[in-house]
Design a protein around this motif. Structure first.
Motif, PDB file in Angstrom:
ATOM      1  N   PRO A 185      -9.943   2.164  16.248  1.00 23.97           N
ATOM      2  CA  PRO A 185     -10.056   3.584  15.930  1.00 23.97           C
ATOM      3  C   PRO A 185      -9.244   4.423  16.910  1.00 23.97           C
ATOM      4  O   PRO A 185      -8.985   3.998  18.035  1.00 23.97           O
ATOM      5  CB  PRO A 185     -11.560   3.869  16.074  1.00 23.97           C
ATOM      6  CG  PRO A 185     -12.128   2.721  16.816  1.00 23.97           C
ATOM      7  CD  PRO A 185     -11.210   1.557  16.638  1.00 23.97           C
ATOM      8  N   GLY A 210     -16.761   2.893  13.583  1.00 26.99           N
ATOM      9  CA  GLY A 210     -17.968   2.710  12.777  1.00 26.99           C
ATOM     10  C   GLY A 210     -17.951   3.337  11.393  1.00 26.99           C
ATOM     11  O   GLY A 210     -18.979   3.463  10.743  1.00 26.99           O
ATOM     12  N   VAL A 211     -16.752   3.716  10.909  1.00 27.29           N
ATOM     13  CA  VAL A 211     -16.698   4.349   9.589  1.00 27.29           C
ATOM     14  C   VAL A 211     -16.523   3.326   8.455  1.00 27.29           C
ATOM     15  O   VAL A 211     -16.523   3.686   7.283  1.00 27.29           O
ATOM     16  CB  VAL A 211     -15.567   5.408   9.504  1.00 27.29           C
ATOM     17  CG1 VAL A 211     -15.797   6.540  10.484  1.00 27.29           C
ATOM     18  CG2 VAL A 211     -14.199   4.770   9.725  1.00 27.29           C
ATOM     19  N   GLY A 212     -16.368   2.062   8.836  1.00 33.80           N
ATOM     20  CA  GLY A 212     -16.262   1.017   7.814  1.00 33.80           C
ATOM     21  C   GLY A 212     -14.851   0.494   7.622  1.00 33.80           C
ATOM     22  O   GLY A 212     -14.548  -0.165   6.621  1.00 33.80           O
ATOM     23  N   LYS A 213     -14.002   0.731   8.602  1.00 37.37           N
ATOM     24  CA  LYS A 213     -12.608   0.301   8.515  1.00 37.37           C
ATOM     25  C   LYS A 213     -12.495  -1.215   8.320  1.00 37.37           C
ATOM     26  O   LYS A 213     -11.782  -1.678   7.440  1.00 37.37           O
ATOM     27  CB  LYS A 213     -11.946   0.719   9.832  1.00 37.37           C
ATOM     28  CG  LYS A 213     -10.492   0.593   9.916  1.00 37.37           C
ATOM     29  CD  LYS A 213      -9.991   1.289  11.188  1.00 37.37           C
ATOM     30  CE  LYS A 213     -10.964   1.257  12.340  1.00 37.37           C
ATOM     31  NZ  LYS A 213     -11.207  -0.087  12.894  1.00 37.37           N
ATOM     32  N   SER A 214     -13.222  -1.974   9.144  1.00 39.89           N
ATOM     33  CA  SER A 214     -13.105  -3.439   9.042  1.00 39.89           C
ATOM     34  C   SER A 214     -13.714  -3.949   7.737  1.00 39.89           C
ATOM     35  O   SER A 214     -13.180  -4.883   7.128  1.00 39.89           O
ATOM     36  CB  SER A 214     -13.803  -4.103  10.231  1.00 39.89           C
ATOM     37  OG  SER A 214     -13.272  -3.610  11.425  1.00 39.89           O
ATOM     38  N   SER A 215     -14.805  -3.341   7.305  1.00 44.44           N
ATOM     39  CA  SER A 215     -15.419  -3.772   6.041  1.00 44.44           C
ATOM     40  C   SER A 215     -14.456  -3.527   4.887  1.00 44.44           C
ATOM     41  O   SER A 215     -14.312  -4.372   3.990  1.00 44.44           O
ATOM     42  CB  SER A 215     -16.725  -3.009   5.764  1.00 44.44           C
ATOM     43  OG  SER A 215     -17.601  -3.117   6.845  1.00 44.44           O
ATOM     44  N   ASN A 250     -15.419   6.482   2.894  1.00 45.58           N
ATOM     45  CA  ASN A 250     -16.458   5.440   2.860  1.00 45.58           C
ATOM     46  C   ASN A 250     -17.802   6.081   3.179  1.00 45.58           C
ATOM     47  O   ASN A 250     -17.865   7.142   3.779  1.00 45.58           O
ATOM     48  CB  ASN A 250     -16.131   4.338   3.876  1.00 45.58           C
ATOM     49  CG  ASN A 250     -17.091   3.160   3.778  1.00 45.58           C
ATOM     50  OD1 ASN A 250     -17.631   2.872   2.703  1.00 45.58           O
ATOM     51  ND2 ASN A 250     -17.327   2.489   4.891  1.00 45.58           N
ATOM     52  N   MET A 251     -18.856   5.422   2.752  1.00 46.05           N
ATOM     53  CA  MET A 251     -20.225   5.907   2.942  1.00 46.05           C
ATOM     54  C   MET A 251     -20.389   7.260   2.235  1.00 46.05           C
ATOM     55  O   MET A 251     -21.038   8.176   2.742  1.00 46.05           O
ATOM     56  CB  MET A 251     -20.571   6.023   4.433  1.00 46.05           C
ATOM     57  CG  MET A 251     -20.249   4.751   5.223  1.00 46.05           C
ATOM     58  SD  MET A 251     -20.877   4.810   6.893  1.00 46.05           S
ATOM     59  CE  MET A 251     -20.383   3.229   7.535  1.00 46.05           C
ATOM     60  N   ARG A 302     -23.366  -3.917   3.309  1.00 45.25           N
ATOM     61  CA  ARG A 302     -23.757  -4.193   4.699  1.00 45.25           C
ATOM     62  C   ARG A 302     -24.216  -5.647   4.847  1.00 45.25           C
ATOM     63  O   ARG A 302     -23.812  -6.352   5.777  1.00 45.25           O
ATOM     64  CB  ARG A 302     -24.873  -3.207   5.095  1.00 45.25           C
ATOM     65  CG  ARG A 302     -25.078  -3.044   6.573  1.00 45.25           C
ATOM     66  CD  ARG A 302     -26.203  -3.886   7.111  1.00 45.25           C
ATOM     67  NE  ARG A 302     -27.429  -3.714   6.354  1.00 45.25           N
ATOM     68  CZ  ARG A 302     -28.326  -4.669   6.153  1.00 45.25           C
ATOM     69  NH1 ARG A 302     -28.125  -5.886   6.627  1.00 45.25           N
ATOM     70  NH2 ARG A 302     -29.423  -4.440   5.464  1.00 45.25           N
ATOM     71  N   PRO A 329     -19.353   4.017  -2.122  1.00 47.74           N
ATOM     72  CA  PRO A 329     -20.749   4.371  -1.857  1.00 47.74           C
ATOM     73  C   PRO A 329     -21.355   3.549  -0.716  1.00 47.74           C
ATOM     74  O   PRO A 329     -20.828   2.497  -0.358  1.00 47.74           O
ATOM     75  CB  PRO A 329     -21.436   4.043  -3.179  1.00 47.74           C
ATOM     76  CG  PRO A 329     -20.604   2.954  -3.771  1.00 47.74           C
ATOM     77  CD  PRO A 329     -19.182   3.238  -3.350  1.00 47.74           C
ATOM     78  N   LEU A 330     -22.430   4.062  -0.183  1.00 51.44           N
ATOM     79  CA  LEU A 330     -23.224   3.309   0.805  1.00 51.44           C
ATOM     80  C   LEU A 330     -24.095   2.345   0.023  1.00 51.44           C
ATOM     81  O   LEU A 330     -24.849   2.778  -0.854  1.00 51.44           O
ATOM     82  CB  LEU A 330     -24.179   4.269   1.504  1.00 51.44           C
ATOM     83  CG  LEU A 330     -23.819   4.887   2.835  1.00 51.44           C
ATOM     84  CD1 LEU A 330     -24.822   5.978   3.178  1.00 51.44           C
ATOM     85  CD2 LEU A 330     -23.788   3.846   3.946  1.00 51.44           C
ATOM     86  N   THR A 331     -23.974   1.057   0.295  1.00 51.54           N
ATOM     87  CA  THR A 331     -24.884   0.133  -0.402  1.00 51.54           C
ATOM     88  C   THR A 331     -25.393  -0.936   0.562  1.00 51.54           C
ATOM     89  O   THR A 331     -24.714  -1.290   1.522  1.00 51.54           O
ATOM     90  CB  THR A 331     -24.209  -0.587  -1.612  1.00 51.54           C
ATOM     91  OG1 THR A 331     -23.323  -1.598  -1.114  1.00 51.54           O
ATOM     92  CG2 THR A 331     -23.449   0.352  -2.516  1.00 51.54           C
TER      93      THR A 331
END
Ligand SMILES: Nc1ncnc2c1ncn2[C@@H]1O[C@H](COP(=O)(O)OP(=O)(O)OP(=O)(O)O)[C@@H](O)[C@H]1O
Ligand SMILES: [Mg+2]
Length: 371
Positions: free
Chosen positions: A230, A125-130, A282-283, A324, A318-320
């Motif tokens: 992960p 859930g840390v944004g690896k796929s994004s 990320n984030m 998402r 950044p978180l945006t």
């Protein structure tokens, strides 16, 4: 001299390109008979099936291609098994034949130039796929030939992030990777229902990853990005075995707890002799339209991890909302909101990734000679 209408129709249909294969129907030998009777032309176009929308799209493209030539009807004819076997022969390159017989991915054969990039993380859930999806799409926008292997066999999400729903097409025993935003994708998500839990033993996973690497018509790629599950599991071992030239990039959030787990996965990669090339945080923070920064998940974790691993911190994304939303709608943020802060940081990340270049490998057998 005016050519006859049949020739013109055959030429127009032959110029259509099968995007997933990257060749024209003429090159693929898929234009069938073209005949005319009473000023009406009937043309056949062979195609390799798949989802019904593939045929519908092709029918529309074919009709548009010949629309101004008068009364032309195009009939799509699915390629029969003999035709598929012939097409398969045509598509197999010497490298693919070698890969098939040795069950070694083309990317791992001597002389292969594809950069294989494993994207890993400690926590989920840390944004690896994004990050994987956006980096791939940005690379493709820059003209690079890119594929994503979604090796997160338990939590596959790449097809959804790229808006891909169709089953891959199969030519004889070759799997054609579906393409989105210029990126070729292979994922277990194409074959398994989203709600079906995947409970597999290591050897089966290993076999699936082998098939995704060896039996898929990837074509020539500049980059193959691998979205890894992960942690430090079986899949990393399979990758090390099949893709020993992979470079690893670690994604983490700024939290110290996330960093500790990320460090473990990076150390596991090092143990497998896969070079860790950089860290992506990320984030990192939420930035208001007025420019105020809110470090929601803390700060400094990416830099800390990079220092501990002795590699570069390549980005602080950044978180945006747009990032998402892009993922939720299947249009990556770099396409859907190019001016978003996350898109800017992702483009800077791709600049760094490209300038870092492939790993230089020490060849023990090469010696510098002095005269
Ligand atoms: N920078 C960001 N800003 C806003 N939302 C983000 C950001 N990065 C990721 N997200 C969102 O967080 C969620 C998790 O991201 P993603 O699926 O990419 O993570 P992951 O590390 O691949 O997770 P998993 O372990 O489940 O595979 C998604 O809903 C995604 O849209
Ligand atoms: Mg994921």
């Amino acid at each position: 001299m005016a050519r006859n209408i049949e020739e013109q129709v055959a030429e127009r249909l032959g110029a259509l390109v099968d995007d997933e294969i990257g060749e024209s129907f003429q090159q693929l030998g898929l234009v069938g008979t073209v005949s005319s009777r009473l000023r009406r032309v009937n043309a056949q176009l062979h195609y390799v099936g798949g989802a019904p929308e593939v045929a519908q799209r092709l029918q529309a493209q074919a009709e548009a291609a010949v629309g101004d030539l008068g009364s032309v009807s195009v009939e799509l004819v699915p390629l029969d098994p003999a035709g598929q076997a012939e097409l398969r022969e045509r598509l197999m390159t010497p490298a693919m034949l070698e890969a098939r017989s040795s069950r070694t991915p083309v990317f791992s054969l001597p002389g292969a130039t594809t950069r294989v990039i494993g994207v890993s993380s400690g926590k989920g859930g840390v944004g690896k796929s994004s990050v994987t999806a956006n980096v791939a799409v940005e690379l493709a926008r820059r003209g690079r030939r890119v594929g994503i292997l979604d090796a997160d066999v338990y939590g596959f999400s790449i097809p959804k992030l790229l808006g891909l729903a169709s089953m891959p097409r199969v030519i004889d025993d070759l799997i054609l990777p579906p393409k989105a935003f210029g990126v070729k994708v292979m994922s277990l998500g194409f074959f398994v229902d989203e709600d079906t839990p995947v409970i597999w033993r290591g050897p089966m996973l290993h076999k699936t990853i082998e098939q995704f690497l060896v039996d898929v018509l990837w074509g020539e790629l500049d980059y193959l990005l691998v979205d890894m599950p992960p942690g430090t599991g079986d899949v990393a071992l399979s990758l090390q075995q099949f893709l020993p030239r992979s470079e690893i990039f670690v994604v983490t959030t700024p939290q110290s707890a996330a960093v500790r787990v990320a460090q473990r996965s990076a150390l596991a990669a090092k143990k497998l002799k896969l070079p860790v090339r950089g860290v992506v945080e990320n984030m990192s923070a939420f930035v208001t339209p007025g420019g105020e920064r809110y470090p929601i998940f803390g700060s400094g974790g990416g830099a800390q991890l990079a220092t501990e691993l002795g590699v570069e911190l390549l980005a602080e994304l950044p978180l945006t909302m747009a990032l998402r939303e892009g993922g939720d709608h299947g249009t990556p943020v770099v396409v859907h909101s190019p001016s978003d802060l996350a898109s800017e940081s992702l483009r800077a990340l791709v600049d760094k990734l490209e300038s870092l270049g492939p790993v230089r490998r020490y060849r023990g057998d090469l010696k510098v000679q002095s005269r």
